[in-house]
Design an enzyme around this catalytic site. Sequence first.
Site, short mmCIF file in Angstrom:
data_model
loop_
_atom_site.label_atom_id
_atom_site.label_comp_id
_atom_site.label_asym_id
_atom_site.label_seq_id
_atom_site.Cartn_x
_atom_site.Cartn_y
_atom_site.Cartn_z
CG HIS A 340 -1.72 1.22 1.42
ND1 HIS A 340 -2.71 1.57 0.53
CD2 HIS A 340 -1.73 2.18 2.38
CE1 HIS A 340 -3.30 2.68 0.94
NE2 HIS A 340 -2.71 3.08 2.06
CG ASN A 341 -0.23 4.98 0.54
OD1 ASN A 341 -1.01 4.98 -0.41
ND2 ASN A 341 -0.54 5.54 1.69
CD GLU A 370 -2.34 2.55 -3.27
OE1 GLU A 370 -3.53 2.91 -3.36
OE2 GLU A 370 -1.74 2.42 -2.19
CG ASP A 372 -1.86 6.81 -4.16
OD1 ASP A 372 -2.28 5.72 -4.57
OD2 ASP A 372 -1.91 7.16 -2.97
CG HIS A 385 -0.78 9.95 0.78
ND1 HIS A 385 -1.40 10.53 1.85
CD2 HIS A 385 -1.44 8.78 0.57
CE1 HIS A 385 -2.39 9.75 2.27
NE2 HIS A 385 -2.43 8.69 1.50
CD GLU A 419 -5.90 6.35 -4.22
OE1 GLU A 419 -5.85 7.50 -3.76
OE2 GLU A 419 -5.75 5.33 -3.53
#
Length: 774
Positions: A340-341, A370, A372, A385, A419
């Site tokens: 994640h991230n 991931e 973003d 983020h 994302e």
Amino acid sequence: MLCGRWRSCRRRPEEPPVPAQVATPVALASPDGGSKRPGLRALKKMGLTEDEDVRAMLRGSRLCKIRSRTWHKERLYRLQEDGLSVWFQRRIPRAPSQHIFFVQHIEAVREGHQSEGLRRFGGAFPPARCLTIAFKGRRKNLDLAAATAEEAQRWVRGLAKLRARLDAMSQRERLDHYLHRADSDQDSKMSFKEIKSLLRMVNVDMNDMYAYRLFKECDHSNNERLEGAEIEEFLRRLLKRPELEDIFHQYSGEDRVLSTLELLEFLKDQGEDTATLAHAQKLIHTYELNETAKQHELMTLDGFMMYLLSPEGAAVDPAHTCVFQDMDQPLSHYFISSSHNTYLTDSQIGGLSSTEAYVRAFAQGCRCVELDCWEGPGGEPIIYHGHTLTSKILFRDVVQTVRDHAFTLSPYPVILSLENHCGLEQQAVMAHHLRTILGDALVTEVLDTQNPEELPSPEQLKGRVLVKGKKLSAARGEDGRILSDQEEEEEEEEEEAEAAEQRRRAKQISPELSALAVYCCATRLQTLRPNPVPPQPCQVSSLSERKAKKLIREAGNSFVRHNARHLTRVYPLGLRMNSANYSPQEMWNSGCQLVALNFQTPGYEMDLNAGRFLVNGRCGYILKPAPLRQPDTTFDPECPGPPRTTLTIQVLTAQQLPKLNTEKPNSIVDPLVRVEIHGVPADCARKETNYVLNNGFNPRWGQTLQFQLRAPELVLVRFVVEDYDTTSPNDFVGQFTLPLSSLKQGYRHIHLLAKDGASLSPATLFVHIHVQRF
């Protein structure tokens, strides 16, 4: 001889003083006959004193350290005589200082411009002259440029040899290293004061009277100094393993050696049901140190100890260290190591974003990362983020990192979880970068041989990259516009600003990016109730940990059935500002495949993740237990049924536990051992031994811990060593986690790991394991 010939080292006049705990780096004798410098026993033990690369490192190199486009500083780097550390010098006017890093802390050494720093700032230096030393934990990379390509290669090759040799060092060889350090005047003789210093270094606080008695028993010359054979005798007594001797004598009989038949009997009692005489003979020829015994196919106590401390004598089934599972089943039938991230190296509020985080995740076997994605300047999408102070990196740099590093450890497919916060134009740029940079590795259409009723297998997708994102035809909002992936991802976060929600809803998905979502089409999980038209297997749902836990509680079996056919990704709540993790175990209990964790945050959660993916060649894919793969399964993690297995662990001893406070020589651990069971809720348990006062070198427990298990196929066993404290929480010493299904029975050594997953060798636990199934 162990003690060797030690002579005092004289410092070169121009060098600043070196800390007492660090041996002064000096050069080897030149081939033309210069005098040999002292203190090379450790390297001689390693068999590397004649290696040309290591000799060059001992002489030292002027390497340019690169931090930015303008910050390029020359430093002197030199391997120390212990072969375990590198010394480097920095000169500041009136304040010279030294620094050191240890070979054991190196995670990887890369050639050329294979780091974010060198790709951005190393343009002035040819790739052939550059190298990057990547460290374990959060320490920054060391980007270096040598004067010549050959010099760079010498450091790359030399560090690789030292790392390999360090991994193979025995407890005796490491103790020899401490012995050299404890000999403060380097006269090859050990006073009682120096012996006490040695004992503190190896984490044992021996009673002065007992230590002096042992010292005097070995001081045959009666001169208050141990040397030569006297030191050998002292170390033999210190390394004595009575518990191993007892086991050995049970099988060896009066002649005190194991024949192949006696060794085979021991292996059978260990649970090695398929062991043969040929295998026993092979073990003797591999681990026996005495050549005469080896010629007669006999194993002595030393050989027996070497075997039990080897990977073949460890707790992990050696057959499970390579890919041994069926890799031809649909992707939904596997647990898949997920991050994640991934771009973050620290917290999600103000941490650094870096492509290095992706490199480290891949190095840990991660298969789902991931990205973003946000609008960036100059028409180039960026990754960070959103709406925080985290730094930004280019989307294309991340894709290049995926191309260069995704398959260095594992050949099985990588999933890019997008994302998406970008507008249509930059989405088209994203699609362009994915296609042009990844080329044929990118999956852009359904495989010819693919069964439309199920997902392809890891074997079919070897070396391929999948994109997880929204599909144009998959979901439309109430106003008819295409919803972004972010709407689903953040569903549980309950954004306060309605305007932000409206802006997200206004975003569309570009046809170029939509076309790349072939097998991982992001779709909101509306219901688990039977649908007249079953959803396509390529539909992937992303759930926050909160929603996943709710489904587990309220619809356990239905959720398991859903995950038998479809991929489900679970991610941490956005409220975890410090990038903390949730326990992945309860998500695996329900068959969730993509259980995404913050890889940059150490803790028991990442220990469980590392333990889950420790086996099957660390390829990042673990075949789920059969009850989690059947579409009509009746399994419910909340109601697993009666106990089916008894696990009995006898915690016997530990060896050479690390010192926690190296700044305080008299600080010695009071170790205790805790065994944790992580599985379905009914199986979760933890039991611990008593603590042993002031002994981290060879503490003994002899305590038995027993567990009743209902779903053993899902169980992870975590061995934890802590330093007991009466007034505050215990300090972590080390741990090791592995699946119960890969846990070998019998007498086994547990090789402990640090918080960041680095080896704590030679620190081990010695246990006896028995698994009874009924």
